[in-house]
Scaffold this motif. Sequence first.
Motif, PDB file in Angstrom:
ATOM      1  N   GLN A 224       0.827  -1.182   0.000  1.00 48.01           N
ATOM      2  CA  GLN A 224       0.000   0.000   0.000  1.00 48.01           C
ATOM      3  C   GLN A 224       0.873   1.248   0.000  1.00 48.01           C
ATOM      4  O   GLN A 224       1.929   1.295   0.613  1.00 48.01           O
ATOM      5  N   SER A 225       0.418   2.285  -0.717  1.00 47.98           N
ATOM      6  CA  SER A 225       1.163   3.535  -0.795  1.00 47.98           C
ATOM      7  C   SER A 225       1.013   4.304   0.516  1.00 47.98           C
ATOM      8  O   SER A 225      -0.091   4.506   1.017  1.00 47.98           O
ATOM      9  N   LEU A 226       2.147   4.735   1.070  1.00 48.75           N
ATOM     10  CA  LEU A 226       2.152   5.445   2.345  1.00 48.75           C
ATOM     11  C   LEU A 226       2.963   6.718   2.224  1.00 48.75           C
ATOM     12  O   LEU A 226       3.815   6.844   1.339  1.00 48.75           O
ATOM     13  N   PRO A 227       2.729   7.704   3.112  1.00 47.43           N
ATOM     14  CA  PRO A 227       3.595   8.881   3.153  1.00 47.43           C
ATOM     15  C   PRO A 227       5.035   8.469   3.409  1.00 47.43           C
ATOM     16  O   PRO A 227       5.297   7.442   4.046  1.00 47.43           O
ATOM     17  N   MET A 228       5.970   9.292   2.950  1.00 51.48           N
ATOM     18  CA  MET A 228       7.381   8.942   3.041  1.00 51.48           C
ATOM     19  C   MET A 228       7.819   8.624   4.464  1.00 51.48           C
ATOM     20  O   MET A 228       8.505   7.635   4.715  1.00 51.48           O
ATOM     21  N   ARG A 229       7.443   9.431   5.419  1.00 50.84           N
ATOM     22  CA  ARG A 229       7.879   9.203   6.798  1.00 50.84           C
ATOM     23  C   ARG A 229       7.345   7.881   7.333  1.00 50.84           C
ATOM     24  O   ARG A 229       8.050   7.153   8.047  1.00 50.84           O
ATOM     25  N   ASP A 230       6.108   7.536   6.974  1.00 55.88           N
ATOM     26  CA  ASP A 230       5.544   6.256   7.396  1.00 55.88           C
ATOM     27  C   ASP A 230       6.252   5.084   6.721  1.00 55.88           C
ATOM     28  O   ASP A 230       6.414   4.018   7.317  1.00 55.88           O
ATOM     29  N   GLU A 269       9.718   7.439  -6.034  1.00 54.55           N
ATOM     30  CA  GLU A 269       9.276   7.328  -7.424  1.00 54.55           C
ATOM     31  C   GLU A 269       7.764   7.129  -7.509  1.00 54.55           C
ATOM     32  O   GLU A 269       7.093   7.726  -8.360  1.00 54.55           O
ATOM     33  N   ASN A 270       7.212   6.297  -6.623  1.00 57.87           N
ATOM     34  CA  ASN A 270       5.757   6.090  -6.620  1.00 57.87           C
ATOM     35  C   ASN A 270       5.024   7.390  -6.335  1.00 57.87           C
ATOM     36  O   ASN A 270       3.970   7.679  -6.928  1.00 57.87           O
ATOM     37  N   ALA A 271       5.578   8.186  -5.422  1.00 57.38           N
ATOM     38  CA  ALA A 271       4.943   9.458  -5.076  1.00 57.38           C
ATOM     39  C   ALA A 271       4.947  10.410  -6.261  1.00 57.38           C
ATOM     40  O   ALA A 271       3.939  11.085  -6.549  1.00 57.38           O
ATOM     41  N   VAL A 272       6.058  10.478  -6.965  1.00 54.21           N
ATOM     42  CA  VAL A 272       6.145  11.374  -8.123  1.00 54.21           C
ATOM     43  C   VAL A 272       5.175  10.925  -9.212  1.00 54.21           C
ATOM     44  O   VAL A 272       4.435  11.735  -9.786  1.00 54.21           O
ATOM     45  N   ARG A 273       5.146   9.639  -9.481  1.00 55.85           N
ATOM     46  CA  ARG A 273       4.267   9.130 -10.545  1.00 55.85           C
ATOM     47  C   ARG A 273       2.791   9.262 -10.196  1.00 55.85           C
ATOM     48  O   ARG A 273       1.946   9.363 -11.092  1.00 55.85           O
ATOM     49  N   SER A 274       2.463   9.253  -8.921  1.00 52.95           N
ATOM     50  CA  SER A 274       1.061   9.369  -8.508  1.00 52.95           C
ATOM     51  C   SER A 274       0.597  10.818  -8.381  1.00 52.95           C
ATOM     52  O   SER A 274      -0.559  11.072  -8.047  1.00 52.95           O
ATOM     53  N   GLY A 275       1.511  11.774  -8.620  1.00 51.35           N
ATOM     54  CA  GLY A 275       1.144  13.179  -8.534  1.00 51.35           C
ATOM     55  C   GLY A 275       1.284  13.793  -7.158  1.00 51.35           C
ATOM     56  O   GLY A 275       0.823  14.923  -6.927  1.00 51.35           O
ATOM     57  N   ALA A 276       1.927  13.077  -6.229  1.00 50.57           N
ATOM     58  CA  ALA A 276       2.056  13.593  -4.858  1.00 50.57           C
ATOM     59  C   ALA A 276       3.238  14.557  -4.697  1.00 50.57           C
ATOM     60  O   ALA A 276       3.373  15.202  -3.660  1.00 50.57           O
ATOM     61  N   TRP A 277       4.097  14.659  -5.720  1.00 49.69           N
ATOM     62  CA  TRP A 277       5.290  15.512  -5.616  1.00 49.69           C
ATOM     63  C   TRP A 277       4.891  16.997  -5.641  1.00 49.69           C
ATOM     64  O   TRP A 277       4.281  17.486  -6.586  1.00 49.69           O
ATOM     65  N   ASN A 278       5.200  17.678  -4.556  1.00 48.01           N
ATOM     66  CA  ASN A 278       5.009  19.125  -4.470  1.00 48.01           C
ATOM     67  C   ASN A 278       6.039  19.674  -3.497  1.00 48.01           C
ATOM     68  O   ASN A 278       6.910  18.938  -3.018  1.00 48.01           O
TER      69      ASN A 278
END
Length: 377
Positions: A224-230, A269-278
């Motif tokens: 499952q996709s989680l925030p980076m710190r988690d 990489e998953n975060a960037v591809r999912s649009g979470a990168w800001n």
Amino acid sequence: MVEHPQQPLVDIVIPVHSTSRPLQRAVSSALRAAPGAAPGQCRVTVVAHHLTSERVRSMLSAEQRAVVHVVESEDRGSTAAVPRNEALRRTTARYISFLDSDDTLDPGAVTRWLGIAERHGSDLVVPFQHHENPRVDVTPVTRPFRRSDLDPVKDRLGYRSSAFGLVRVHAARRVGARFDETVRTGEDQSFVMGLYAGSRRIDYAPGTPGYLVHADADARVSQQSLPMRDEVAAALDLTREPWFAGVPDELRQSYVLKYIRVNFFPCLENAVRSGAWNADYARSAGAVFGELTQYAPHVTDQLSRADLRVARLLSPGTGEGELLAALAERRRFATPGALLTERWTRVLGRQAPLRVVAASAVQILRYRWALAAGSRN
């Protein structure tokens, strides 16, 4: 195999939290995992988590209910940490072996591991882990042809961080190894790392019979996709464990390098591809990378040039395209950027990319040979 709950030699523990899990399949494999064992030597224990023992027993066949030990754990936590810790506290066995309810043990696996442990006095027997899908598991990234009396650093055991195989219960209790009940993923990291740090002997059982990871799990927490710190909390939280102060710097370094390579960069990489990168995510990722690299001395010296380029891009001004290109570059393992460190004196370090990639290539060959040999037997 008949249940003798008083003093089994091995407790095969299967936590289950949902009626959607293929529990009968897991239990059937556990019952077939120890052929030739004397009566009472092996017990299969199912730990009910967020389920009653009656509900779990209804998931089993009549034959399984007659021989399987079912217990309940407290209804807290969302991972297998709680039922695993409960089983570890309760067991009266000499050894414990954990099996996820999604997976299976090959016939004869526990008999094999038990023979190794009894013969060598192993505190931990690391199993061969293979997959129902085409994935190749290259861990542990051991020294060539090494299988006995493994060294946690020299054999890069940190790359195998799952709590499967066979564990001597006294060793786990002596070390104080436990599953982390506070994290959302990677709850077995503290247990496994505690064993790596404190075990007196670790052995490997290459090839089949081993542990089979199935591809039909409907909701594996680790996927499952989680925030980076988690995503990396399990690694950072190890500093709170009572045994952590005695862990050598080289073992800490080996472990955190694995976490950066296998957990941090893929999560990014998953975060960037999912649009979470800001901008906020960039600042968070940079802070987490800083925490990880402070975990042990000289961590960044062992990272590749391409890895460090990604790290330098962890700022709000970096665009998605630039970051994805840099992440792709670090995965081109045959290129100088992905193989070489910035400091030439570190290029041939044991945890540096060049030696890790070479050892992994050997493991791939061993993996394929083991599966081919198993299919012929």
